[in-house]
Design a protein around this motif. Structure first.
Motif, PDB file in Angstrom:
ATOM      1  N   THR B 349       1.030  -0.823  -0.083  1.00 32.53           N
ATOM      2  CA  THR B 349       0.043   0.138   0.000  1.00 32.53           C
ATOM      3  C   THR B 349       0.632   0.850  -0.164  1.00 32.53           C
ATOM      4  O   THR B 349       2.496   1.360  -0.549  1.00 32.53           O
ATOM      5  CB  THR B 349      -0.595   0.327   1.127  1.00 32.53           C
ATOM      6  OG1 THR B 349      -1.282   0.902   1.117  1.00 32.53           O
ATOM      7  CG2 THR B 349       0.201   0.197   2.414  1.00 32.53           C
ATOM      8  N   ASP B 350       0.061   2.721   0.132  1.00 27.26           N
ATOM      9  CA  ASP B 350       0.979   3.265  -0.095  1.00 27.26           C
ATOM     10  C   ASP B 350       1.659   3.948   1.520  1.00 27.26           C
ATOM     11  O   ASP B 350       1.501   3.800   2.287  1.00 27.26           O
ATOM     12  CB  ASP B 350       0.170   5.147  -0.375  1.00 27.26           C
ATOM     13  CG  ASP B 350      -0.546   4.654  -1.179  1.00 27.26           C
ATOM     14  OD1 ASP B 350      -1.171   4.253  -1.785  1.00 27.26           O
ATOM     15  OD2 ASP B 350      -1.475   6.116  -1.657  1.00 27.26           O
ATOM     16  N   HIS B 351       3.227   4.028   1.279  1.00 27.43           N
ATOM     17  CA  HIS B 351       4.062   5.004   1.901  1.00 27.43           C
ATOM     18  C   HIS B 351       3.621   6.220   2.562  1.00 27.43           C
ATOM     19  O   HIS B 351       4.346   6.497   3.960  1.00 27.43           O
ATOM     20  CB  HIS B 351       5.283   3.939   1.597  1.00 27.43           C
ATOM     21  CG  HIS B 351       5.769   3.165   1.575  1.00 27.43           C
ATOM     22  ND1 HIS B 351       6.978   2.426   1.297  1.00 27.43           N
ATOM     23  CD2 HIS B 351       4.968   2.299   1.417  1.00 27.43           C
ATOM     24  CE1 HIS B 351       7.074   1.511   1.286  1.00 27.43           C
ATOM     25  NE2 HIS B 351       5.437   1.148   0.863  1.00 27.43           N
ATOM     26  N   TYR B 352       3.805   6.973   2.282  1.00 27.87           N
ATOM     27  CA  TYR B 352       3.845   8.177   1.887  1.00 27.87           C
ATOM     28  C   TYR B 352       2.121   9.229   1.839  1.00 27.87           C
ATOM     29  O   TYR B 352       1.402   8.568   1.004  1.00 27.87           O
ATOM     30  CB  TYR B 352       4.390   9.052   1.627  1.00 27.87           C
ATOM     31  CG  TYR B 352       5.553   9.414   2.021  1.00 27.87           C
ATOM     32  CD1 TYR B 352       6.952   8.527   2.328  1.00 27.87           C
ATOM     33  CD2 TYR B 352       6.276  10.570   2.438  1.00 27.87           C
ATOM     34  CE1 TYR B 352       7.878   8.359   3.097  1.00 27.87           C
ATOM     35  CE2 TYR B 352       7.304  10.651   3.028  1.00 27.87           C
ATOM     36  CZ  TYR B 352       8.655  10.095   3.336  1.00 27.87           C
ATOM     37  OH  TYR B 352       9.623   9.547   3.594  1.00 27.87           O
ATOM     38  N   TYR B 353       1.530   9.594   2.857  1.00 24.19           N
ATOM     39  CA  TYR B 353       0.603  10.639   2.263  1.00 24.19           C
ATOM     40  C   TYR B 353       0.836  11.901   2.115  1.00 24.19           C
ATOM     41  O   TYR B 353       1.287  11.959   2.791  1.00 24.19           O
ATOM     42  CB  TYR B 353      -0.499  10.579   2.731  1.00 24.19           C
ATOM     43  CG  TYR B 353      -0.565  10.266   4.237  1.00 24.19           C
ATOM     44  CD1 TYR B 353      -0.230  10.421   5.295  1.00 24.19           C
ATOM     45  CD2 TYR B 353      -1.585  10.778   4.493  1.00 24.19           C
ATOM     46  CE1 TYR B 353      -0.353  11.115   6.440  1.00 24.19           C
ATOM     47  CE2 TYR B 353      -2.131  11.285   5.640  1.00 24.19           C
ATOM     48  CZ  TYR B 353      -1.620  11.641   6.676  1.00 24.19           C
ATOM     49  OH  TYR B 353      -1.885  11.664   7.757  1.00 24.19           O
ATOM     50  N   MET B 354      -0.072  12.945   2.434  1.00 24.34           N
ATOM     51  CA  MET B 354       0.192  14.618   2.309  1.00 24.34           C
ATOM     52  C   MET B 354      -1.494  14.253   3.307  1.00 24.34           C
ATOM     53  O   MET B 354      -2.814  14.827   2.674  1.00 24.34           O
ATOM     54  CB  MET B 354      -0.075  15.335   1.637  1.00 24.34           C
ATOM     55  CG  MET B 354       1.125  15.169   0.275  1.00 24.34           C
ATOM     56  SD  MET B 354       0.925  15.964  -0.967  1.00 24.34           S
ATOM     57  CE  MET B 354       0.205  18.067  -0.905  1.00 24.34           C
ATOM     58  N   PRO B 355      -0.894  15.137   4.329  1.00 21.15           N
ATOM     59  CA  PRO B 355      -2.726  15.327   5.862  1.00 21.15           C
ATOM     60  C   PRO B 355      -2.947  16.537   5.099  1.00 21.15           C
ATOM     61  O   PRO B 355      -2.017  17.041   4.903  1.00 21.15           O
ATOM     62  CB  PRO B 355      -2.272  14.856   7.247  1.00 21.15           C
ATOM     63  CG  PRO B 355      -0.589  15.454   6.726  1.00 21.15           C
ATOM     64  CD  PRO B 355      -0.140  14.929   5.185  1.00 21.15           C
ATOM     65  N   TRP B 356      -3.844  16.616   5.191  1.00 15.41           N
ATOM     66  CA  TRP B 356      -5.322  18.246   5.214  1.00 15.41           C
ATOM     67  C   TRP B 356      -4.135  19.674   5.775  1.00 15.41           C
ATOM     68  O   TRP B 356      -3.478  18.955   7.122  1.00 15.41           O
ATOM     69  CB  TRP B 356      -6.361  17.940   5.553  1.00 15.41           C
ATOM     70  CG  TRP B 356      -7.467  19.702   5.428  1.00 15.41           C
ATOM     71  CD1 TRP B 356      -7.386  19.954   6.821  1.00 15.41           C
ATOM     72  CD2 TRP B 356      -7.164  19.676   3.919  1.00 15.41           C
ATOM     73  NE1 TRP B 356      -8.252  21.107   5.770  1.00 15.41           N
ATOM     74  CE2 TRP B 356      -8.204  20.945   4.064  1.00 15.41           C
ATOM     75  CE3 TRP B 356      -6.747  19.708   2.741  1.00 15.41           C
ATOM     76  CZ2 TRP B 356      -8.346  22.397   3.326  1.00 15.41           C
ATOM     77  CZ3 TRP B 356      -6.615  21.118   2.386  1.00 15.41           C
ATOM     78  CH2 TRP B 356      -7.657  21.683   2.116  1.00 15.41           C
ATOM     79  N   TRP B 357      -4.467  19.980   5.158  1.00 18.97           N
ATOM     80  CA  TRP B 357      -3.474  21.557   5.831  1.00 18.97           C
ATOM     81  C   TRP B 357      -4.352  23.033   5.654  1.00 18.97           C
ATOM     82  O   TRP B 357      -3.745  23.937   6.280  1.00 18.97           O
ATOM     83  CB  TRP B 357      -2.586  21.655   5.082  1.00 18.97           C
ATOM     84  CG  TRP B 357      -2.554  22.012   3.590  1.00 18.97           C
ATOM     85  CD1 TRP B 357      -2.627  23.233   3.124  1.00 18.97           C
ATOM     86  CD2 TRP B 357      -2.576  20.638   2.379  1.00 18.97           C
ATOM     87  NE1 TRP B 357      -3.355  22.684   1.445  1.00 18.97           N
ATOM     88  CE2 TRP B 357      -3.771  21.422   1.225  1.00 18.97           C
ATOM     89  CE3 TRP B 357      -2.345  19.484   2.306  1.00 18.97           C
ATOM     90  CZ2 TRP B 357      -3.472  21.285  -0.305  1.00 18.97           C
ATOM     91  CZ3 TRP B 357      -2.892  18.703   1.391  1.00 18.97           C
ATOM     92  CH2 TRP B 357      -3.319  19.666  -0.077  1.00 18.97           C
TER      93      TRP B 357
END
Lengths: 246, 565
Positions: B349-357
């Motif tokens: 699965t994904d390793h990274y993500y961008m959380p809402w900012w």
């Protein structure tokens, strides 16, 4: 739930002809059988543009309404192709084999599609009782008739008997139909779909994956190492080029 | 009609997925006798998991069909369409409902992204007035997140951001290193002032109990026989079974809560999926965990002569239906063409993500949509080439030897950025029983109405602009149509994050279940799935629904032991 490793479709075609290829070995049994392909009569439009192309045949395509592999099955029993009956004739198989090898000829280091089982793939796919495969069935079975008509029109010979130079001439025309050419959209879609499936079938084989340089993923011990030193150096280099640091 | 067993149980649980299995685990641990009922087939990950087979060995090279929507070897047994088990959707809604039919439910097939909800997620009314507050705060649920994560097993990094709370260091396992695609996008995002982190995944990077650490091969969604990727069938269900208190019945589709004249639930009625025979399971308490919409359908069908169904004195049953907002933009990156090959599969699965900012900007009224989204990063070499690789030929077109060169050049040069956003529940999105349509056993089924609002369309427009900016900053070429958010937004239901139709609350006039997951109207009837969600934040809801199931099962066990039920 939604994080699926599903490869997304990519962008629209900007078609350019490719000039060089080399045909692979083919099975002569198919060649001889294919010479007997019957050609339905087709009506051609009278516009000047259509003079280069035989008309799209629009033949009746058999409907296949089998059970498929169903909702409840055993993964380990139902491998190596679906369990549905195959519908392709030997002449059709020979046509598809030659087409696949024209699309992606062998190289000095990698086999042609015909050498890694593409005919069996085509038969399984075109015979499958699913909706996506029904669309291929319509396009491919019509397309095979169209190709014979087109070869008669261009070269006065059948597809499997044609000279390599005829094949090049045909492929150059077939592969460069503009997306703006709505009159021949089906012919263009036939080419693009054949190419799409040929590449999918080819590169999902070990030989194809190897030609692509794909690294097989195998179980590791310890932590996942991330990019190799070479991949890491490349990443840092391309970021540096656009003024970004890791 | 026949009873399944001669004895009755303390609790019958409908469903074996994230909520149901958590309930079974906690209730059996407390000494309760539990009968878990699953509509699908049984499944043993140790023997039934095709982890190492290749797509070449699958029919159609593994391509999805109506029977296997996500690919042949994917363990998502079930589907959008099931024989004899229809649903309906009004003409303009086109709602999609994925039903799982296998022991373990949807935990056999999920992204395993397990972010905690943040403080603001529980106070939506205070922030924008568009949905109720939850009946508790982040601080109240935080200990239950800890407990849930400890048994689930979570790896990743903490962000340090208030609205994206971390996991205690003694529970959180080390993250999986980023791939080139992760690091590339993260660098581009940070260059634009946006956050990017290693995300929390329910995937072990260290052993946990009988479960082994990930060996970084084979897709999680085929099933994980070593237990590294969280499924209830390798974790909570075996733990519950070890107590000797758990009975599992599969191929049994519950259609009704069996009610007594005293207004209490006495058990459930089901249809045997193989024979069509009806069966009955008696228990002192009933837990519905059949997925948000599955449990809702059961309640609608349990009202006897009451058309409104059971536990619906509030009129909220079936309302507040939400799904996650989805939209994506793909980029092709010349800088990635022909890049060095390496094993880029990682943890599947994904390793990274961008959380809402954008929390502060939304509070300040600077954005034209009220709720946030996160960004997922896809692409790269993946698990090797699949049937989709033919799309690479479209870049240059043509055929022949050059085509072979093009494939080598473009393989791994695409990245797709995908937004997953919060929908605000609205009065146009709900389900009821269809007046005519029935399943193969004659049981009425759901009909959906659904509409996105400008909140979601504006959110998608913001996603698209953000993704185009990131792709541009990285020198990429946008290959998606970003002209119209209404075309780009996901089909309702298709993200498979449906929630809200048995909403939780502290006001019996506005909610179906109370803070403890107990229906306001039936004292011994509980709901422990995504239906209870008051809101459906962009932070994937499985962890939170499991934490609630953990908490509320302990409450139910306490009541059982104290003789209340």
């Amino acid at each position: 739930m939604a994080n699926l490793n599903i490869r997304k479709p990519v962008d629209a075609a900007v078609t350019q002809p490719a000039k060089m290829f080399r045909l692979s070995r083919r099975k002569f049994i198919f060649l001889s059988a294919a010479a007997a392909v019957a050609l339905p009569a087709c009506h051609e439009a009278a516009s000047p543009e259509s003079q280069h192309f035989a008309a799209w045949p629009d033949i009746d395509i058999p409907e296949i309404d089998g059970p498929g592999y169903g909702w409840h099955f055993d993964y380990f029993e139902l491998t190596e192709g679906g369990a549905w009956p195959r519908i392709l004739t030997n002449p059709q198989k020979a046509q598809l084999e030659k087409l696949s090898d024209l699309i992606l000829p062998a190289s000095d280091t990698a086999p042609a599609p015909s050498e890694v089982g593409v005919v069996e793939f085509w038969d399984e796919w075109i015979s499958a009782p699913y909706s996506a495969q029904a669309r291929t069935r319509d396009l491919a079975l019509n397309g095979l008739v169209w190709i014979e008509n087109q070869y008669q029109k261009m070269f006065k010979t059948d597809f499997l008997s044609a000279k390599a130079s005829d094949d090049i001439a045909f492929m150059d025309v077939w592969s460069t139909i503009s997306r703006d050419d709505e009159d021949h959209a089906k012919i263009r879609k036939f080419f693009e779909h054949m190419r799409y499936l040929t590449l999918g079938a080819y590169y999902t084989t070990p030989q194809g994956a190897q030609d692509l340089g794909a690294v097989p993923n195998v179980p590791l011990t310890g932590d996942y190492p991330g990019p190799s030193p070479q991949a890491q150096a490349h990443l840092e280099s391309i970021l540096k080029d656009i003024g970004i640091t890791l | 009609m026949t009873d399944v067993t001669k004895d009755s149980y303390d609790v019958v649980i409908v469903g074996s997925g994230a909520g149901g299995a958590m309930a079974a685990y906690r209730l059996t641990a407390a000494g309760a006798s539990v009968c878990m009922v699953e509509a699908g087939k049984t499944y043993d990950p140790a023997t039934d998991t095709p982890m190492h087979l290749t797509n070449m060995e699958a029919p159609l090279r593994g391509t999805g069909t109506k029977h296997k929507s996500f690919g042949y070897f994917d363990n998502a047994v079930g589907g959008w369409e099931l024989p004899g088990d229809p649903y309906n959707s009004d003409e303009t809604s086109n709602f999609m409902w994925y039903r799982s039919r296998i022991l373990g439910g949807r935990t056999n097939h999920w992204g395993r992204h397990v972010p905690r909800f943040g403080p603001s997620d529980f106070r939506s009314y205070d922030r924008d007035g568009l949905s109720p507050n939850w009946p508790f705060t982040y601080e109240d649920i935080a200990p239950w997140y800890d407990k849930t994560e400890a048994i689930m097993g979570v790896s990743g990094s903490n962000t340090g951001l208030v609205e994206h709370p971390g996991t205690p260091e003694h529970i959180l396992q080390p993250p999986v290193k980023g791939r080139v695609t992760d690091l590339f996008v993260a660098a581009g995002a940070r260059a634009l002032g946006l956050p990017a982190f290693e995300r929390h995944n329910a995937i072990l990077t260290r052993p946990l109990g009988d479960r082994l650490a990930c060996f970084y091969a084979t897709p999680c969604n085929r099933g994980c026989s070593i237990g590294a990727a969280f499924q209830t069938t390798t974790s909570l269900i075996p733990l519950a079974a070890k107590t000797g208190k758990l009975t599992i019945i599969t191929n049994a589709k519950v259609f009704q809560v069996l009610m007594g004249k005293d207004g209490k639930a006495q058990g459930v009625l089901f249809n045997d999926m193989r024979t069509g025979a009806q069966g009955r399971i008696k228990a002192r308490a009933v837990v519905l965990a059949a997925s948000a919409l599955g449990s809702t359908q059961i309640l609608f069908n349990s009202g006897g002569n009451e058309a409104a169904g059971l536990a619906n004195s509030s009129g909220e049953l079936g309302r507040n239906l939400t799904d996650t907002v989805g939209a994506g933009v793909t980029g092709q990156f010349p800088a990635l063409e022909g890049r060095p090959r390496y094993d880029e599969f990682g943890a599947s699965t994904d390793h990274y993500y961008m959380p809402w900012w954008g929390y502060e900007d939304q509070l300040a009224g600077k954005l034209n949509f009220p709720r946030g989204y996160h960004v997922e990063i896809g692409g790269g070499f993946g698990n090797g080439p699949d049937m989709g690789i033919g799309g690479l030929a479209n870049i240059q077109g043509g055929y022949g030897a050059k085509l072979r060169d093009d494939l080598r050049r473009y393989y791994g040069s695409y990245i797709w950025l995908t937004g997953r956003g919060e929908m605000v529940a609205n009065k146009n999105s709900y389900c009821t029983l269809d007046p005519d349509l029935k399943d193969e056993f004659g049981i009425p089924v759901l009909k959906f109405s659904f509409k996105w609002s400008d909140h979601e369309y504006n959110q998608v427009a913001h996603m698209q602009k953000t993704f185009v900016d990131i792709i541009g900053r990285l020198g990429g070429r946008v290959t998606s149509d970003v002209s119209d958010p209404k075309k780009a937004i996901s089909t309702p239901g298709s993200i498979i994050h449906e929630a809200g139709t048995t909403r939780m609350g502290d006001d019996p006039d506005r909610s179906v279940v109370d803070t403890d997951g107990r229906t306001w109207d039936v004292d011994n009837l509980y709901v422990m799935d995504g239906g209870v969600m008051v809101t459906n934040p962009h932070k994937n809801l499985t962890l939170t629904l499991m934490a609630l199931a953990y908490k509320n099962s302990e409450g139910l066990a306490r009541r059982l032991s104290q003789g209340e039920l």
